[in-house]
Scaffold this motif. Structure first.
Motif, PDB file in Angstrom:
ATOM      1  N   ASN A 144       0.830  -1.199   0.000  1.00 20.23           N
ATOM      2  CA  ASN A 144       0.000   0.000   0.000  1.00 20.23           C
ATOM      3  C   ASN A 144       0.870   1.258   0.000  1.00 20.23           C
ATOM      4  O   ASN A 144       0.439   2.323   0.410  1.00 20.23           O
ATOM      5  CB  ASN A 144      -1.001   0.006   1.159  1.00 20.23           C
ATOM      6  CG  ASN A 144      -0.341  -0.188   2.495  1.00 20.23           C
ATOM      7  OD1 ASN A 144       0.843   0.123   2.641  1.00 20.23           O
ATOM      8  ND2 ASN A 144      -1.079  -0.685   3.467  1.00 20.23           N
ATOM      9  N   MET A 145       2.158   1.079  -0.455  1.00 20.56           N
ATOM     10  CA  MET A 145       3.072   2.218  -0.445  1.00 20.56           C
ATOM     11  C   MET A 145       2.602   3.325  -1.383  1.00 20.56           C
ATOM     12  O   MET A 145       2.760   4.511  -1.070  1.00 20.56           O
ATOM     13  CB  MET A 145       4.498   1.797  -0.817  1.00 20.56           C
ATOM     14  CG  MET A 145       4.614   1.094  -2.144  1.00 20.56           C
ATOM     15  SD  MET A 145       6.262   0.390  -2.433  1.00 20.56           S
ATOM     16  CE  MET A 145       7.225   1.867  -2.721  1.00 20.56           C
ATOM     17  N   PHE A 146       1.973   2.965  -2.505  1.00 16.90           N
ATOM     18  CA  PHE A 146       1.490   4.007  -3.421  1.00 16.90           C
ATOM     19  C   PHE A 146       0.188   4.628  -2.908  1.00 16.90           C
ATOM     20  O   PHE A 146      -0.062   5.809  -3.081  1.00 16.90           O
ATOM     21  CB  PHE A 146       1.274   3.421  -4.817  1.00 16.90           C
ATOM     22  CG  PHE A 146       2.480   2.716  -5.348  1.00 16.90           C
ATOM     23  CD1 PHE A 146       3.675   3.397  -5.531  1.00 16.90           C
ATOM     24  CD2 PHE A 146       2.460   1.369  -5.644  1.00 16.90           C
ATOM     25  CE1 PHE A 146       4.792   2.758  -6.004  1.00 16.90           C
ATOM     26  CE2 PHE A 146       3.573   0.713  -6.111  1.00 16.90           C
ATOM     27  CZ  PHE A 146       4.756   1.402  -6.281  1.00 16.90           C
ATOM     28  N   TRP A 147      -0.611   3.795  -2.272  1.00 17.47           N
ATOM     29  CA  TRP A 147      -1.888   4.309  -1.726  1.00 17.47           C
ATOM     30  C   TRP A 147      -1.633   5.320  -0.615  1.00 17.47           C
ATOM     31  O   TRP A 147      -2.397   6.252  -0.439  1.00 17.47           O
ATOM     32  CB  TRP A 147      -2.757   3.167  -1.213  1.00 17.47           C
ATOM     33  CG  TRP A 147      -3.196   2.210  -2.285  1.00 17.47           C
ATOM     34  CD1 TRP A 147      -2.818   0.917  -2.436  1.00 17.47           C
ATOM     35  CD2 TRP A 147      -4.092   2.490  -3.355  1.00 17.47           C
ATOM     36  NE1 TRP A 147      -3.409   0.361  -3.533  1.00 17.47           N
ATOM     37  CE2 TRP A 147      -4.209   1.311  -4.132  1.00 17.47           C
ATOM     38  CE3 TRP A 147      -4.800   3.619  -3.755  1.00 17.47           C
ATOM     39  CZ2 TRP A 147      -5.002   1.226  -5.254  1.00 17.47           C
ATOM     40  CZ3 TRP A 147      -5.596   3.531  -4.879  1.00 17.47           C
ATOM     41  CH2 TRP A 147      -5.691   2.347  -5.623  1.00 17.47           C
ATOM     42  N   ARG A 148      -0.550   5.083   0.095  1.00 20.18           N
ATOM     43  CA  ARG A 148      -0.236   6.046   1.165  1.00 20.18           C
ATOM     44  C   ARG A 148       0.049   7.432   0.585  1.00 20.18           C
ATOM     45  O   ARG A 148      -0.242   8.445   1.202  1.00 20.18           O
ATOM     46  CB  ARG A 148       0.963   5.566   1.973  1.00 20.18           C
ATOM     47  CG  ARG A 148       0.620   4.428   2.907  1.00 20.18           C
ATOM     48  CD  ARG A 148       1.737   4.144   3.886  1.00 20.18           C
ATOM     49  NE  ARG A 148       1.437   2.946   4.653  1.00 20.18           N
ATOM     50  CZ  ARG A 148       0.563   2.897   5.631  1.00 20.18           C
ATOM     51  NH1 ARG A 148      -0.081   4.001   5.956  1.00 20.18           N
ATOM     52  NH2 ARG A 148       0.333   1.787   6.275  1.00 20.18           N
ATOM     53  N   GLU A 149       0.643   7.410  -0.586  1.00 21.15           N
ATOM     54  CA  GLU A 149       0.976   8.704  -1.205  1.00 21.15           C
ATOM     55  C   GLU A 149      -0.287   9.460  -1.620  1.00 21.15           C
ATOM     56  O   GLU A 149      -0.313  10.689  -1.609  1.00 21.15           O
ATOM     57  CB  GLU A 149       1.871   8.479  -2.424  1.00 21.15           C
ATOM     58  CG  GLU A 149       3.266   8.017  -2.061  1.00 21.15           C
ATOM     59  CD  GLU A 149       4.172   7.935  -3.297  1.00 21.15           C
ATOM     60  OE1 GLU A 149       4.033   8.799  -4.172  1.00 21.15           O
ATOM     61  OE2 GLU A 149       4.983   6.991  -3.370  1.00 21.15           O
ATOM     62  N   VAL A 150      -1.343   8.709  -1.994  1.00 17.68           N
ATOM     63  CA  VAL A 150      -2.563   9.403  -2.414  1.00 17.68           C
ATOM     64  C   VAL A 150      -3.509   9.637  -1.236  1.00 17.68           C
ATOM     65  O   VAL A 150      -4.542  10.275  -1.388  1.00 17.68           O
ATOM     66  CB  VAL A 150      -3.312   8.618  -3.506  1.00 17.68           C
ATOM     67  CG1 VAL A 150      -2.423   8.397  -4.685  1.00 17.68           C
ATOM     68  CG2 VAL A 150      -3.840   7.304  -2.972  1.00 17.68           C
ATOM     69  N   LEU A 151      -3.136   9.111  -0.103  1.00 17.12           N
ATOM     70  CA  LEU A 151      -4.028   9.223   1.048  1.00 17.12           C
ATOM     71  C   LEU A 151      -4.306  10.679   1.400  1.00 17.12           C
ATOM     72  O   LEU A 151      -5.416  11.044   1.801  1.00 17.12           O
ATOM     73  CB  LEU A 151      -3.409   8.496   2.247  1.00 17.12           C
ATOM     74  CG  LEU A 151      -4.286   8.355   3.480  1.00 17.12           C
ATOM     75  CD1 LEU A 151      -5.550   7.581   3.142  1.00 17.12           C
ATOM     76  CD2 LEU A 151      -3.538   7.657   4.601  1.00 17.12           C
TER      77      LEU A 151
END
Lengths: 572, 299
Positions: free
Chosen positions: A40-47
């Motif tokens: 979820n490393m990319f999802w964290r960026e869009v969080l």
């Protein structure tokens, strides 16, 4: 809009409340679908750009909320039965029916219904409200323009009456008199209204019930009480029939049943039939007041007692002409209903030539020579005889028992019956019928004819098989016309129409007094009721109208759009 | 999970025989093998001439030049040495996830490199890693060690989290000969791509990064309110995924890939993207330089 019992501020408050409710649901509607991912490393960026909706965060999807709110408000409006604005609203009339029948006699039921109605009326313009008291009689208790305090004063200390419901009759009456514009009728009470009645109402008449029916749960009462001639055939005796009905699960054995006549307990045995039906045989028909009482404290007290005036059946006073004694004395002597007298007779039996009895007030059976009377039987009546009455009349006189064909063959003459309208009842027949030529006197039909004719001609007091409040009076068992008198002695049914007793108690006739009592089936859950309850106070009724149909279709469309947006991920 | 039969597929191994691994710079030292090194020595491939100096091998004098020019030159030959190949497959939990997990193509890649390396008599060492670097496994020299290597690969089980920087640092700390470090991974590291790049930058070996990708990495199929649970550390984040959010995700993913690509350019390394859902062999083929029927891969 048909928010009949709600003010404008109330309407706006309702909308605001719905908006708040939808908002709350929107806030609480966090249904996360748990999805395992490789990272979820990319999802964290869009969080940071797409934070999840949490309890106190602002809506990220305001339009989704607005869509939901729009659907809810449309449903709210649809269920409030919207109509075209301005077209008919001014012509709407409100009628409030206050059920004051016996079913409202349960503890505090009537008062709570009145309180509810008073509360509802407060929200309606005084020029549009009309309240009818629907008890034994229907009477207006509030007319348009009157203040509510007037109604309160009129209903002060009022109690429901011991009468069956007239709500259905009143609805039908309102339906017949409904004019242009909508007639909005609200029923306050528990009387059932059948689907058949509702179907008969015009389209512009909308009926609803103010609140859920409160059916009786613990009750038993006298639902039927009647009297008939004794099955034993003994003159002067009658049989009594009564029916006790109760709510589901009610057992008669928990009640004490008392039968009294003029205060004296009945000594005759009570024969129990099935399903709460009872018979008492051979009660003396002396005109006493019969009372059937159930002693128990149940939901409804008014149906625990029923009273009825027993008939007064006395022998018919008959004077027989000397010229006929040889021929008829033995028949009359054998009839227990006949008392042969010389003075003050009710009925005189004579030949046409016996002119000494012509001027008396008694009614006559006249034997006339064939040469002076064309028809075999001439019957004089006091009223117009139509086809239906004729059948009953022939039966009452026993003429239906006669073998007319045989008589005609043996006598060589056709047997005919002729009716005449006259001021007094009377029967004239050929004197030759007493001879052997016609084979009538020796037939089985002759004593029947004589007995029934004498009874028909007698002036016995009228009596009825039953006298129930709110029900049409049955035919008089004696065949005599019975006219009901009002309180001041005025004939209430002067036109001869059959009337219904308006309330329990003494019912005065010209000839005697009767007693009317409440004979009403218990209003339990099994009673059919098709009257819809309004959705909520102020929300109007659930009646599908054209506008409502279109709104519901629109709602369905919006729901589909919402579903589609959700499926395609455009809406959370 | 790849079984031994999956890995030791005869057709797959047969196809690998055509390939040859060629590094740009073979480190000094080591034993004679088939990798062309910069060192001049007793190889077979002629490289250059140089004037004779005392002590040069007299056998290398080019007598033809001496006859024509009257000067003594020495022929220089390219010396062929072996190449240490260190294969680091990622065996973290993310490689074992999904319906068709990435671990199978990863291990096939590892086997491919090992096959080619062993066929060239190179030293091949297996260094699986997840949250830590596992014990190195050195493949037997020559093609005879291939079966053992495949068996080792098939015995690999899932690890936990990914810590590539830690594994690289640990590997760099080992006193091993310089060689080719092949990292086979999805490079989804919780430490972040910057930390991964930093650790790789400090690595003294030649680098070949094999990135296993999937279409679902590019276009996730999650929509609506979801709780995304990281399969390695169990961390969950809750999101309302909309097309806009997906767009931002794509930007983040592209940024990640760009950083990897920029790194290999600056580091003079190589990055190979392998679609984990496709057959890997056609994807590996273009990496090898053709040489007759065989291919040589530049690394």
């Amino acid at each position: 809009m048909n928010f009949q019992m709600i003010s404008q501020s109330g309407f706006l408050l309702s909308i605001a409340g719905l908006a708040a409710l939808v908002a709350l649901l929107q806030i609480l509607r966090i249904r996360y679908k748990s999805v395992p991912v490789v990272t979820n490393m990319f999802w964290r960026e869009v969080l940071a750009d797409a934070p999840v909706r949490s309890f106190w965060q602002k809506f990220r999807h305001l339009w989704a909320y607005l869509l939901s709110l729009l659907i809810v408000l449309l449903l709210f409006l649809a269920f409030a039965d919207p109509q075209k604005i301005g077209e008919n609203a001014e012509q709407d009339r409100h009628v409030f029916l206050l059920d004051a029948s016996a079913v409202m006699g349960a503890a505090k039921r009537f008062n709570s219904s009145v309180d509810l109605m008073l509360g509802d009326l407060a929200g309606i313009s005084r020029d549009k409200r009309r309240v009818l008291w629907v008890g034994g009689q229907v009477k207006p208790v509030l007319v348009p323009g009157e203040a509510l305090v007037v109604l309160k004063e009129r209903l002060k200390d009022s109690v429901p009456e011991a009468v069956p419901s007239k709500i259905e009759q009143q609805l039908l009456h309102l339906g017949k008199t409904a004019s242009k514009g909508r007639l909005l009728v609200t029923v306050y009470g528990d009387s059932p209204v059948s689907a058949r009645v509702l179907e008969m109402l015009p389209d512009n008449m909308i009926v609803k019930r103010a609140e859920e029916r409160q059916t009786l749960t613990t009750n038993m009462g006298v639902s039927e009480l009647g009297v008939s001639e004794a099955a034993s055939g003994i003159w002067g005796l009658v049989d009594i029939y009564f029916h006790l009905t109760g709510t589901e699960g009610q057992l008669l054995k928990t009640y004490e049943l008392n039968l009294r006549i003029e205060g004296q307990t009945l000594t005759q045995p009570v024969v129990s039939l099935e399903d709460g039906r009872f018979l008492v045989h051979d009660i003396k028909a002396d005109g006493g007041l019969l009372e059937i009482a159930l002693s128990a404290n149940d939901d409804l007290a008014v149906d625990d007692v029923a009273r009825m005036r027993l008939p007064l059946i006395e022998p018919v006073r008959v004077r027989l002409s000397e010229s006929l004694k040889d021929a008829l004395n033995e028949y009359l002597a054998a009839d227990p209903a006949v008392e042969i007298v010389d003075i003050n007779p009710d009925v005189i039996i004579r030949r046409a030539d016996d002119i000494q009895d012509v001027d008396t007030d008694a009614r006559h059976i006249i034997f006339t020579p064939m040469s002076r009377q064309k028809a075999s039987f001439v019957i004089a009546t006091e009223e117009y005889v139509d086809e239906a009455v004729l059948g009953r009349l022939l039966d009452a006189l026993g003429l239906d028992q006669i073998d007319a064909g045989s008589m005609a063959q043996s006598g060589g003459q056709p047997i005919e019956v002729r009716l005449e309208n006259s001021g007094q009842r009377g029967v004239a027949l050929w004197s030759e019928l007493l001879t052997a030529q016609f084979n009538f006197k020796k037939s089985r039909a002759f004593p029947i004819f004589m007995a029934r004719t004498i009874r028909w001609l007698s002036k016995a007091d009228p009596w009825f098989a039953y006298v129930a409040v709110g029900e049409e009076m049955p035919l008089d068992m004696t065949g005599n016309p019975a006219r009901i008198l009002g309180e001041n002695g005025v004939i209430r049914d002067s036109l001869g129409a059959r009337k219904s007793p308006g309330s329990a108690g003494v019912l005065s006739l010209e000839q005697n007094d009767l007693w009317a009592s409440l004979q009403m089936p218990v209003a339990g859950k099994s009673v059919e009721d098709a009257l819809a309850v309004r959705m909520a106070l102020g929300a109007g009724m659930f009646v599908v109208s054209n506008v409502m149909t279109w709104i519901l279709l629109l709602v369905m469309g919006l729901i589909f759009i919402e579903w589609r947006l959700h499926q395609t991920g455009r809406m959370p | 999970m790849a079984t031994f039969d999956d890995l030791f597929d005869p057709d797959f191994l047969q196809a690998l025989q055509r390939f040859q691994l060629l590094v740009r710079q073979v480190p000094k030292g080591g034993r004679y093998a088939e990798q062309a090194s910069k060192s001049m020595g007793q190889g077979m491939e002629f490289r250059d001439f140089k004037p004779y100096n005392a002590g040069d091998d007299l056998r290398a004098i080019d007598w033809n030049i001496y006859r024509r020019l009257g000067r003594v030159f020495i022929k220089l030959f390219e010396e062929q040495r072996d190449l240490p190949i260190y294969i680091m497959p990622d065996i973290s939990a993310s490689m074992f996830m999904e319906e068709s997990p990435r671990i199978k193509p990863a291990l096939q890649c590892a086997l491919a490199f090992a096959t080619v390396g062993l066929s060239q008599h190179d030293n091949v060492t297996l260094l699986p890693f997840s949250h830590d670097l596992h014990m190195p496994v050195k493949a037997g020299a020559g093609k005879a060690g291939l079966m053992g290597f495949a068996r080792r690969l098939s015995d690999i089980s899932s690890g936990s989290t990914t810590d590539l920087p830690g594994a690289v640092r640990k590997f760099s700390g080992m006193s091993v000969r310089r060689g080719l470090l092949v990292v086979i991974s999805d490079f989804f590291d919780g430490n972040g791509v910057d930390e991964v790049i930093k650790s790789l930058s400090n690595c003294r070996h030649n680098l070949l990064l094999v990135q296993l990708v999937k279409n679902s990495d590019v276009i996730p199929d999650h929509l609506g309110d979801v709780r995304l649970v990281d399969c390695e550390n169990g961390d969950a984040i809750e999101l309302s995924i909309t097309p806009d959010v997906l767009k931002k995700y794509r930007q983040a993913y592209d940024g990640f890939n760009k950083k990897l690509a920029d790194f290999v350019l600056t580091r003079n390394a190589q990055l190979v993207k392998i679609d984990a859902d496709q057959d890997i062999l056609p994807q590996l083929t273009p990496l090898f330089q053709s040489s007759g029927e065989s291919g040589r891969m530049h690394a």
